[in-house]
Design a protein around this motif. Structure first.
Motif, mmCIF file in Angstrom:
data_model
loop_
_atom_site.group_PDB
_atom_site.id
_atom_site.type_symbol
_atom_site.label_atom_id
_atom_site.label_comp_id
_atom_site.label_asym_id
_atom_site.label_seq_id
_atom_site.Cartn_x
_atom_site.Cartn_y
_atom_site.Cartn_z
ATOM 1 N N HIS A 29 -22.824 -3.004 10.674
ATOM 2 C CA HIS A 29 -22.136 -4.179 11.222
ATOM 3 C C HIS A 29 -21.441 -4.932 10.095
ATOM 4 O O HIS A 29 -21.934 -4.987 8.967
ATOM 5 N N GLN A 30 -20.321 -5.539 10.402
ATOM 6 C CA GLN A 30 -19.540 -6.268 9.388
ATOM 7 C C GLN A 30 -20.323 -7.422 8.760
ATOM 8 O O GLN A 30 -20.074 -7.791 7.615
ATOM 9 N N ASP A 31 -21.276 -7.996 9.473
ATOM 10 C CA ASP A 31 -22.035 -9.127 8.941
ATOM 11 C C ASP A 31 -23.182 -8.698 8.026
ATOM 12 O O ASP A 31 -23.782 -9.536 7.360
ATOM 13 N N PHE A 32 -23.494 -7.401 7.971
ATOM 14 C CA PHE A 32 -24.625 -6.954 7.158
ATOM 15 C C PHE A 32 -24.391 -7.196 5.666
ATOM 16 O O PHE A 32 -25.266 -7.698 4.964
ATOM 17 N N ALA A 33 -23.220 -6.847 5.171
ATOM 18 C CA ALA A 33 -22.925 -7.032 3.741
ATOM 19 C C ALA A 33 -23.050 -8.505 3.354
ATOM 20 O O ALA A 33 -23.618 -8.838 2.309
ATOM 21 N N LYS A 34 -22.544 -9.381 4.202
ATOM 22 C CA LYS A 34 -22.626 -10.823 3.947
ATOM 23 C C LYS A 34 -24.091 -11.278 3.939
ATOM 24 O O LYS A 34 -24.506 -12.022 3.064
ATOM 25 N N LEU A 35 -24.873 -10.808 4.903
ATOM 26 C CA LEU A 35 -26.290 -11.164 4.984
ATOM 27 C C LEU A 35 -27.022 -10.687 3.739
ATOM 28 O O LEU A 35 -27.782 -11.438 3.133
ATOM 29 N N LYS A 36 -26.800 -9.462 3.341
ATOM 30 C CA LYS A 36 -27.469 -8.888 2.180
ATOM 31 C C LYS A 36 -27.140 -9.692 0.924
ATOM 32 O O LYS A 36 -28.002 -9.940 0.092
ATOM 33 N N GLU A 37 -25.901 -10.117 0.814
ATOM 34 C CA GLU A 37 -25.441 -10.894 -0.329
ATOM 35 C C GLU A 37 -26.081 -12.292 -0.368
ATOM 36 O O GLU A 37 -26.465 -12.782 -1.420
#
Length: 111
Positions: A29-37
């Motif tokens: 999902h596109q929001d995963f990278a942001k969440l991980k960061e």
């Protein structure tokens, strides 16, 4: 699940565990990278893929995501594929391995 993680990660105590039921495509999902960061102090411990036989043919497949609030680093997330619930032998083996993994990570209460 992304908003839920953001909302509740601050409420977790140190070494607290968050268990979520998420779609298997969660990591794409596109929001995963942001969440991980943005999720400092939150370790992605494990993803347990539920057997496809648990879902109807057209249903979105799910998995169980284990997150832990910690300052320790977990370099690699564990990926576990649960077998069909009708395969009792393989299911018992996986559950034993999962139990050992939980003990190693201090996530299972000792009897």
């Amino acid at each position: 699940p992304f908003l839920m993680i953001e909302k509740y990660q601050e409420k977790l105590k140190e070494d607290g565990l968050m268990v979520l039921l998420v779609n298997q495509d969660f990591f794409f999902h596109q929001d995963f990278a942001k969440l991980k960061e943005e999720s400092q102090g939150l370790a992605f411990l494990s993803f347990i893929m539920l057997p496809e036989t648990m879902f109807q043919e057209q249903a979105t497949k799910k998995g169980i995501l284990l997150l832990k609030k910690t300052t320790k680093e977990y370099p690699q997330m564990s990926l576990i594929q649960l077998p069909s619930l009708t395969d009792q032998t393989q299911l018992q083996e996986i559950i034993k391995e999962l139990d050992i993994w939980l003990k190693e990570h201090s996530l299972r209460r000792k009897k």
